[in-house]
Scaffold this motif. Structure first.
Motif, PDB file in Angstrom:
ATOM      1  N   TRP A 100       0.800  -1.222   0.000  1.00  0.00           N
ATOM      2  CA  TRP A 100       0.000   0.000   0.000  1.00  0.00           C
ATOM      3  C   TRP A 100       0.837   1.278   0.000  1.00  0.00           C
ATOM      4  CZ3 TRP A 100      -0.713   3.910   3.642  1.00  0.00           C
ATOM      5  CH2 TRP A 100      -0.121   3.721   4.890  1.00  0.00           C
ATOM      6  N   LYS A 101       1.982   1.282   0.673  1.00  0.00           N
ATOM      7  CA  LYS A 101       2.796   2.505   0.726  1.00  0.00           C
ATOM      8  C   LYS A 101       3.365   2.840  -0.652  1.00  0.00           C
ATOM      9  CE  LYS A 101       3.904   2.473   5.598  1.00  0.00           C
ATOM     10  NZ  LYS A 101       4.949   2.520   6.619  1.00  0.00           N
ATOM     11  N   THR A 102       3.744   1.821  -1.411  1.00  0.00           N
ATOM     12  CA  THR A 102       4.234   2.043  -2.780  1.00  0.00           C
ATOM     13  C   THR A 102       3.119   2.579  -3.654  1.00  0.00           C
ATOM     14  OG1 THR A 102       5.836   0.260  -2.517  1.00  0.00           O
ATOM     15  CG2 THR A 102       5.298   0.927  -4.776  1.00  0.00           C
ATOM     16  N   HIS A 103       1.930   2.004  -3.545  1.00  0.00           N
ATOM     17  CA  HIS A 103       0.780   2.481  -4.318  1.00  0.00           C
ATOM     18  C   HIS A 103       0.374   3.891  -3.888  1.00  0.00           C
ATOM     19  CE1 HIS A 103       0.229  -1.213  -6.476  1.00  0.00           C
ATOM     20  NE2 HIS A 103       0.101  -1.907  -5.357  1.00  0.00           N
ATOM     21  N   PHE A 104       0.445   4.166  -2.609  1.00  0.00           N
ATOM     22  CA  PHE A 104       0.127   5.494  -2.089  1.00  0.00           C
ATOM     23  C   PHE A 104       1.013   6.529  -2.777  1.00  0.00           C
ATOM     24  CE2 PHE A 104       0.322   9.023   0.871  1.00  0.00           C
ATOM     25  CZ  PHE A 104      -0.935   9.071   1.470  1.00  0.00           C
ATOM     26  N   GLU A 105       2.310   6.270  -2.797  1.00  0.00           N
ATOM     27  CA  GLU A 105       3.244   7.211  -3.414  1.00  0.00           C
ATOM     28  C   GLU A 105       3.008   7.347  -4.912  1.00  0.00           C
ATOM     29  OE1 GLU A 105       8.020   8.208  -3.715  1.00  0.00           O
ATOM     30  OE2 GLU A 105       7.361   6.408  -2.632  1.00  0.00           O
ATOM     31  N   SER A 106       2.721   6.253  -5.603  1.00  0.00           N
ATOM     32  CA  SER A 106       2.530   6.338  -7.054  1.00  0.00           C
ATOM     33  C   SER A 106       1.233   7.071  -7.411  1.00  0.00           C
ATOM     34  CB  SER A 106       2.565   4.951  -7.699  1.00  0.00           C
ATOM     35  OG  SER A 106       1.431   4.199  -7.363  1.00  0.00           O
ATOM     36  N   VAL A 107       0.212   6.954  -6.593  1.00  0.00           N
ATOM     37  CA  VAL A 107      -1.068   7.622  -6.880  1.00  0.00           C
ATOM     38  C   VAL A 107      -1.048   9.074  -6.425  1.00  0.00           C
ATOM     39  CG1 VAL A 107      -3.546   7.660  -6.330  1.00  0.00           C
ATOM     40  CG2 VAL A 107      -2.423   5.497  -6.890  1.00  0.00           C
ATOM     41  N   PHE A 108      -0.546   9.333  -5.217  1.00  0.00           N
ATOM     42  CA  PHE A 108      -0.639  10.674  -4.636  1.00  0.00           C
ATOM     43  C   PHE A 108       0.616  11.524  -4.825  1.00  0.00           C
ATOM     44  CE2 PHE A 108      -3.499   8.050  -1.807  1.00  0.00           C
ATOM     45  CZ  PHE A 108      -4.671   8.458  -2.430  1.00  0.00           C
ATOM     46  N   ASN A 109       1.692  10.932  -5.295  1.00  0.00           N
ATOM     47  CA  ASN A 109       2.954  11.633  -5.583  1.00  0.00           C
ATOM     48  C   ASN A 109       3.663  12.187  -4.351  1.00  0.00           C
ATOM     49  OD1 ASN A 109       3.049  11.190  -8.408  1.00  0.00           O
ATOM     50  ND2 ASN A 109       1.435  12.733  -8.643  1.00  0.00           N
ATOM     51  N   PHE A 110       3.443  11.579  -3.201  1.00  0.00           N
ATOM     52  CA  PHE A 110       4.258  11.830  -2.016  1.00  0.00           C
ATOM     53  C   PHE A 110       4.211  10.569  -1.159  1.00  0.00           C
ATOM     54  CE2 PHE A 110       0.357  14.472  -1.777  1.00  0.00           C
ATOM     55  CZ  PHE A 110      -0.381  13.790  -0.819  1.00  0.00           C
ATOM     56  N   THR A 111       5.222  10.410  -0.338  1.00  0.00           N
ATOM     57  CA  THR A 111       5.300   9.201   0.479  1.00  0.00           C
ATOM     58  C   THR A 111       4.323   9.275   1.651  1.00  0.00           C
ATOM     59  OG1 THR A 111       6.994  10.046   1.973  1.00  0.00           O
ATOM     60  CG2 THR A 111       7.762   8.939  -0.065  1.00  0.00           C
ATOM     61  N   VAL A 112       4.044   8.144   2.235  1.00  0.00           N
ATOM     62  CA  VAL A 112       3.199   8.105   3.429  1.00  0.00           C
ATOM     63  C   VAL A 112       3.864   8.914   4.536  1.00  0.00           C
ATOM     64  CG1 VAL A 112       2.214   6.610   5.212  1.00  0.00           C
ATOM     65  CG2 VAL A 112       2.150   5.896   2.813  1.00  0.00           C
ATOM     66  N   ASP A 113       5.171   8.762   4.713  1.00  0.00           N
ATOM     67  CA  ASP A 113       5.871   9.518   5.757  1.00  0.00           C
ATOM     68  C   ASP A 113       5.769  11.023   5.525  1.00  0.00           C
ATOM     69  OD1 ASP A 113       6.597   7.237   7.154  1.00  0.00           O
ATOM     70  OD2 ASP A 113       8.564   7.079   6.176  1.00  0.00           O
ATOM     71  N   ASN A 114       5.931  11.453   4.273  1.00  0.00           N
ATOM     72  CA  ASN A 114       5.777  12.882   3.970  1.00  0.00           C
ATOM     73  C   ASN A 114       4.355  13.345   4.255  1.00  0.00           C
ATOM     74  OD1 ASN A 114       8.428  13.178   3.217  1.00  0.00           O
ATOM     75  ND2 ASN A 114       8.032  12.985   1.036  1.00  0.00           N
TER      76      ASN A 114
END
Length: 167
Positions: free
Chosen positions: A126-140
């Motif tokens: 999910w974290k990889t998909h989060f970054e690819s869809v939203f263009n920022f990391t979960v941590d950011n």
């Protein structure tokens, strides 16, 4: 009291997008699942009943959204997420961050409600998909949450936001 129908219907929609019923599929990031469903429920009530359910039922945002938002990834955090208020808060902050990135409000919610789930995220991916869809990391994203006051009023969507414009 009928709002639960909209909430549960949204879960059916989520299931249909990501094939959650297939054997071995596992995705249980609570704030992304319940925050989306509860915010959809509130938008539904706002649009069709002219009642701001965000203010009626989503105001008890826990300080955990600033101190440790990752705790809201687990369903074990239910005591810190009364009526999913903290999960809704994170969802609405995500929408605000997408709007800051240049998306319309409708597109921001479309990305949260649809595009992310279409990636068929799992607990491992999910974290990889989060970054690819939203263009920022979960941590950011979690860092950006800390810049918002812990107050649902600071992240409320527009009163004129319509579900048909999102979908």
């Amino acid at each position: 009291r009928y709002s639960v129908i909209a909430h549960e219907f949204f879960h059916i929609y989520q299931l249909s997008l990501k094939d959650m019923l297939q054997s071995g599929y596992e995705f249980g990031i609570k704030w992304l699942i319940e925050g989306a469903a509860a915010s959809f429920e509130s938008l539904y009530i706002q649009q069709f009943y002219n009642n701001n359910y965000f203010l009626e039922a989503q105001t008890n945002v826990n300080n955990i959204v600033h101190s440790n938002p990752s705790e809201l990834e687990s369903y074990d955090s239910y005591e810190k997420d009364e009526n999913y208020s903290s999960s809704v808060f994170l969802t609405l902050v995500l929408a605000k961050e997408l709007i800051k990135s240049g998306y319309s409000e409708e597109a921001a919610f479309r990305f949260i409600y649809k595009q992310f789930m279409l990636q068929k995220p799992t607990n491992q991916t999910w974290k990889t998909h989060f970054e690819s869809v939203f263009n920022f990391t979960v941590d950011n994203f979690y860092d950006s949450v800390k810049t918002y006051p812990i107050d649902i009023n600071s992240v409320l969507p527009s009163q004129n936001l319509k579900l048909e414009d999102i979908f």
